[in-house]
Design a protein around this motif. Sequence first.
Motif, PDB file in Angstrom:
ATOM      1  N   TRP A   1       0.795  -1.154  -0.073  1.00  0.00           N
ATOM      2  CA  TRP A   1       0.078  -0.061   0.022  1.00  0.00           C
ATOM      3  C   TRP A   1       0.723   1.321  -0.121  1.00  0.00           C
ATOM      4  O   TRP A   1       0.501   2.170  -0.741  1.00  0.00           O
ATOM      5  N   ILE A   2       2.174   1.395   0.769  1.00  0.00           N
ATOM      6  CA  ILE A   2       2.911   2.439   0.612  1.00  0.00           C
ATOM      7  C   ILE A   2       3.436   2.598  -0.491  1.00  0.00           C
ATOM      8  O   ILE A   2       3.541   3.751  -1.033  1.00  0.00           O
ATOM      9  N   PHE A   3       3.790   1.640  -1.692  1.00  0.00           N
ATOM     10  CA  PHE A   3       4.063   1.876  -2.939  1.00  0.00           C
ATOM     11  C   PHE A   3       2.938   1.524  -4.021  1.00  0.00           C
ATOM     12  O   PHE A   3       3.056   1.500  -5.103  1.00  0.00           O
ATOM     13  N   ASP A   4       1.792   1.583  -3.395  1.00  0.00           N
ATOM     14  CA  ASP A   4       0.505   1.580  -4.555  1.00  0.00           C
ATOM     15  C   ASP A   4       0.513   2.511  -5.536  1.00  0.00           C
ATOM     16  O   ASP A   4       1.084   3.608  -5.320  1.00  0.00           O
ATOM     17  N   THR A   5       0.098   2.210  -6.495  1.00  0.00           N
ATOM     18  CA  THR A   5       0.145   3.072  -7.839  1.00  0.00           C
ATOM     19  C   THR A   5      -0.819   4.373  -7.664  1.00  0.00           C
ATOM     20  O   THR A   5      -0.276   5.471  -8.211  1.00  0.00           O
ATOM     21  N   LYS A   6      -2.110   4.048  -7.192  1.00  0.00           N
ATOM     22  CA  LYS A   6      -2.992   5.233  -7.055  1.00  0.00           C
ATOM     23  C   LYS A   6      -2.828   6.030  -5.429  1.00  0.00           C
ATOM     24  O   LYS A   6      -3.049   7.301  -5.567  1.00  0.00           O
ATOM     25  N   TYR A   7      -2.727   5.260  -4.642  1.00  0.00           N
ATOM     26  CA  TYR A   7      -3.057   5.667  -3.223  1.00  0.00           C
ATOM     27  C   TYR A   7      -1.718   5.401  -2.377  1.00  0.00           C
ATOM     28  O   TYR A   7      -1.797   5.702  -1.208  1.00  0.00           O
ATOM     29  N   GLY A   8      -0.545   5.323  -3.021  1.00  0.00           N
ATOM     30  CA  GLY A   8       0.592   5.009  -2.169  1.00  0.00           C
ATOM     31  C   GLY A   8       1.304   6.188  -1.542  1.00  0.00           C
ATOM     32  O   GLY A   8       1.201   7.555  -2.286  1.00  0.00           O
ATOM     33  N   VAL A   9       1.712   6.270  -0.475  1.00  0.00           N
ATOM     34  CA  VAL A   9       2.346   7.402   0.116  1.00  0.00           C
ATOM     35  C   VAL A   9       3.572   7.877  -0.663  1.00  0.00           C
ATOM     36  O   VAL A   9       4.113   9.241  -0.661  1.00  0.00           O
ATOM     37  N   VAL A  10       4.420   6.964  -1.145  1.00  0.00           N
ATOM     38  CA  VAL A  10       5.673   7.182  -1.895  1.00  0.00           C
ATOM     39  C   VAL A  10       5.608   8.163  -3.091  1.00  0.00           C
ATOM     40  O   VAL A  10       6.086   9.132  -3.213  1.00  0.00           O
ATOM     41  N   ASN A  11       4.424   7.798  -4.003  1.00  0.00           N
ATOM     42  CA  ASN A  11       4.203   8.518  -4.854  1.00  0.00           C
ATOM     43  C   ASN A  11       3.663  10.018  -4.730  1.00  0.00           C
ATOM     44  O   ASN A  11       4.027  10.930  -5.261  1.00  0.00           O
ATOM     45  N   TYR A  12       3.076  10.147  -3.675  1.00  0.00           N
ATOM     46  CA  TYR A  12       2.571  11.417  -3.096  1.00  0.00           C
ATOM     47  C   TYR A  12       3.628  12.313  -2.620  1.00  0.00           C
ATOM     48  O   TYR A  12       3.393  13.578  -2.917  1.00  0.00           O
ATOM     49  N   LEU A  13       4.554  11.624  -1.860  1.00  0.00           N
ATOM     50  CA  LEU A  13       5.742  12.254  -1.277  1.00  0.00           C
ATOM     51  C   LEU A  13       6.581  12.882  -2.505  1.00  0.00           C
ATOM     52  O   LEU A  13       7.008  13.856  -2.658  1.00  0.00           O
ATOM     53  N   LEU A  14       6.977  12.032  -3.390  1.00  0.00           N
ATOM     54  CA  LEU A  14       7.770  12.449  -4.567  1.00  0.00           C
ATOM     55  C   LEU A  14       7.110  13.484  -5.373  1.00  0.00           C
ATOM     56  O   LEU A  14       7.788  14.408  -5.869  1.00  0.00           O
ATOM     57  N   ASN A  15       5.637  13.418  -5.622  1.00  0.00           N
ATOM     58  CA  ASN A  15       5.103  14.469  -6.310  1.00  0.00           C
ATOM     59  C   ASN A  15       5.060  15.953  -5.606  1.00  0.00           C
ATOM     60  O   ASN A  15       5.119  16.840  -5.918  1.00  0.00           O
ATOM     61  N   THR A  16       5.214  15.618  -4.080  1.00  0.00           N
ATOM     62  CA  THR A  16       5.087  16.871  -3.354  1.00  0.00           C
ATOM     63  C   THR A  16       6.705  17.518  -3.425  1.00  0.00           C
ATOM     64  O   THR A  16       6.649  18.744  -3.388  1.00  0.00           O
ATOM     65  N   ILE A  17       7.551  16.606  -3.236  1.00  0.00           N
ATOM     66  CA  ILE A  17       9.114  16.975  -3.169  1.00  0.00           C
ATOM     67  C   ILE A  17       9.482  17.671  -4.708  1.00  0.00           C
ATOM     68  O   ILE A  17       9.967  18.813  -4.588  1.00  0.00           O
ATOM     69  N   THR A  18       9.190  17.019  -5.669  1.00  0.00           N
ATOM     70  CA  THR A  18       9.542  17.589  -6.844  1.00  0.00           C
ATOM     71  C   THR A  18       8.445  18.556  -7.621  1.00  0.00           C
ATOM     72  O   THR A  18       8.881  19.345  -8.339  1.00  0.00           O
ATOM     73  N   GLY A  19       7.408  18.967  -6.880  1.00  0.00           N
ATOM     74  CA  GLY A  19       6.416  19.727  -7.402  1.00  0.00           C
ATOM     75  C   GLY A  19       5.680  19.635  -8.734  1.00  0.00           C
ATOM     76  O   GLY A  19       5.293  20.464  -9.518  1.00  0.00           O
ATOM     77  N   THR A  20       5.729  18.249  -9.041  1.00  0.00           N
ATOM     78  CA  THR A  20       5.357  17.683 -10.265  1.00  0.00           C
ATOM     79  C   THR A  20       4.189  16.716 -10.320  1.00  0.00           C
ATOM     80  O   THR A  20       3.988  16.407  -9.091  1.00  0.00           O
ATOM     81  N   SER A  21       3.764  16.221 -11.326  1.00  0.00           N
ATOM     82  CA  SER A  21       2.594  15.239 -11.253  1.00  0.00           C
ATOM     83  C   SER A  21       3.330  13.798 -11.843  1.00  0.00           C
ATOM     84  O   SER A  21       2.699  13.002 -12.484  1.00  0.00           O
ATOM     85  N   ASP A  22       4.632  13.818 -12.153  1.00  0.00           N
ATOM     86  CA  ASP A  22       5.279  12.564 -12.724  1.00  0.00           C
ATOM     87  C   ASP A  22       5.115  11.255 -12.091  1.00  0.00           C
ATOM     88  O   ASP A  22       5.077  10.336 -12.984  1.00  0.00           O
ATOM     89  N   PHE A  23       4.895  11.313 -10.821  1.00  0.00           N
ATOM     90  CA  PHE A  23       4.707  10.046 -10.170  1.00  0.00           C
ATOM     91  C   PHE A  23       3.221   9.750  -9.981  1.00  0.00           C
ATOM     92  O   PHE A  23       3.121   8.599  -9.203  1.00  0.00           O
ATOM     93  N   THR A  24       2.290  10.439 -10.392  1.00  0.00           N
ATOM     94  CA  THR A  24       0.994  10.106 -10.389  1.00  0.00           C
ATOM     95  C   THR A  24       0.737   8.781 -11.176  1.00  0.00           C
ATOM     96  O   THR A  24       0.962   8.603 -12.379  1.00  0.00           O
ATOM     97  N   ASN A  25      -0.019   7.623 -10.601  1.00  0.00           N
ATOM     98  CA  ASN A  25      -0.170   6.591 -11.207  1.00  0.00           C
ATOM     99  C   ASN A  25       1.106   5.818 -11.557  1.00  0.00           C
ATOM    100  O   ASN A  25       0.929   4.957 -12.547  1.00  0.00           O
ATOM    101  N   HIS A  26       2.364   6.036 -10.900  1.00  0.00           N
ATOM    102  CA  HIS A  26       3.467   5.422 -11.104  1.00  0.00           C
ATOM    103  C   HIS A  26       3.373   4.073 -10.608  1.00  0.00           C
ATOM    104  O   HIS A  26       3.127   3.960  -9.312  1.00  0.00           O
ATOM    105  N   SER A  27       3.629   3.055 -11.424  1.00  0.00           N
ATOM    106  CA  SER A  27       3.907   1.715 -10.668  1.00  0.00           C
ATOM    107  C   SER A  27       5.121   1.158 -10.535  1.00  0.00           C
ATOM    108  O   SER A  27       6.024   1.361 -11.288  1.00  0.00           O
ATOM    109  N   TRP A  28       5.345   0.519  -9.151  1.00  0.00           N
ATOM    110  CA  TRP A  28       6.740   0.296  -8.859  1.00  0.00           C
ATOM    111  C   TRP A  28       7.115  -1.162  -8.824  1.00  0.00           C
ATOM    112  O   TRP A  28       8.157  -1.485  -8.555  1.00  0.00           O
ATOM    113  N   LEU A  29       5.874  -1.659  -9.278  1.00  0.00           N
ATOM    114  CA  LEU A  29       5.836  -3.391  -9.362  1.00  0.00           C
ATOM    115  C   LEU A  29       5.884  -3.930 -10.794  1.00  0.00           C
ATOM    116  O   LEU A  29       6.338  -5.097 -10.911  1.00  0.00           O
ATOM    117  N   GLU A  30       5.606  -3.030 -11.868  1.00  0.00           N
ATOM    118  CA  GLU A  30       5.598  -3.473 -13.279  1.00  0.00           C
ATOM    119  C   GLU A  30       7.031  -3.689 -13.751  1.00  0.00           C
ATOM    120  O   GLU A  30       7.405  -4.749 -14.307  1.00  0.00           O
TER     121      GLU A  30
END
Length: 322
Positions: free
Chosen positions: A153-182
């Motif tokens: 769930w932390i690395f989840d594609t849609k609701y993962g905390v990691v994607n949210y934090l990376l988007n917040t840190i970079t100020g972009t939406s590049d990690f939205t719906n980013h899959s870490w498992l594919e």
Amino acid sequence: MTATIAPPDAAPTRPSRRSAPARSRTQRREARNGWALLSPSVIILAVMVGYPAGVMIYQSFTDYSVKNKVQGTWPNFVGFDNYIEVFTASQFPDVLVRSLGLMVAMTAFIVFFGVLIAVLMTRLSRTWRITVSVGLLLAWAMPPLAATVVWGWIFDTKYGVVNYLLNTITGTSDFTNHSWLENPWTFFVVLTIIVVWQGIPFVAFTTYAALGQVPGEVLEASSLDGATGLKRFRLVVFPYLRSVLTVVLVLQIIWNLRIFTQVYALQSRGGIASETNVLGTYLFRQGVGEFGITSAIGVVMVVLLLVLSWGYVRTTLKEEEL
């Protein structure tokens, strides 16, 4: 002048039966008592381990399949054909290399950070040491499946905390719906984080207990001689930890080489099984009913684990001889 007559050589005394038998009656009785005490364990091991291992070895040299099981017929002896097929006509070599690489990386991270945390715990106050110990216990006590679900769930594609934090840190939406498992590489990064996170507490607690056996006067003498930091740990502390760390290292190698739950759970959350299989999941996903091939893979895994464990066994035997 009287001649001195030398006394005749005394007849050799016959050794008593009590002092010089090859094995005394007491020793034989103790040996019988020892085997009597060990017999329940030996019987259980023979039934639970010996029999399945023997069946697996036998089946690895046959074409035993589900057809033989249903029809009640004996399989045909095929010699080493199953082993040849495993290493030439399957993905097993790739899976083996992948598993060994993961094992080396996970073991290195677990042992390094576990020893580091154990050393740091010796420098903490009582309150902080208890806090760190409780945190380690919580990570260690969590079942592997539950831990994998949480990290999934932390690395989840849609609701993962990691994607949210990376988007917040970079100020972009590049990690939205980013899959870490594919992607297999990021899949193994997530897998390594989960396994290392749960493996560190065992090494930390074991090493911390071993550090308590280092004599204080030795540490004090090394400080007076000017040995500090890494030099003191390498030259003074490590010799006292060598036997403990050897056991820890071998156990981690065995555990990390036969991981299954974490890999299977992550594959069910989006990982590509054919590109992320390790030995455990590859064995599980073999063709249904191909018991001969599956047994051959199992035998190879057992032999590999025995080879990797031989260093620990040899060290233990040498210590017992001393």
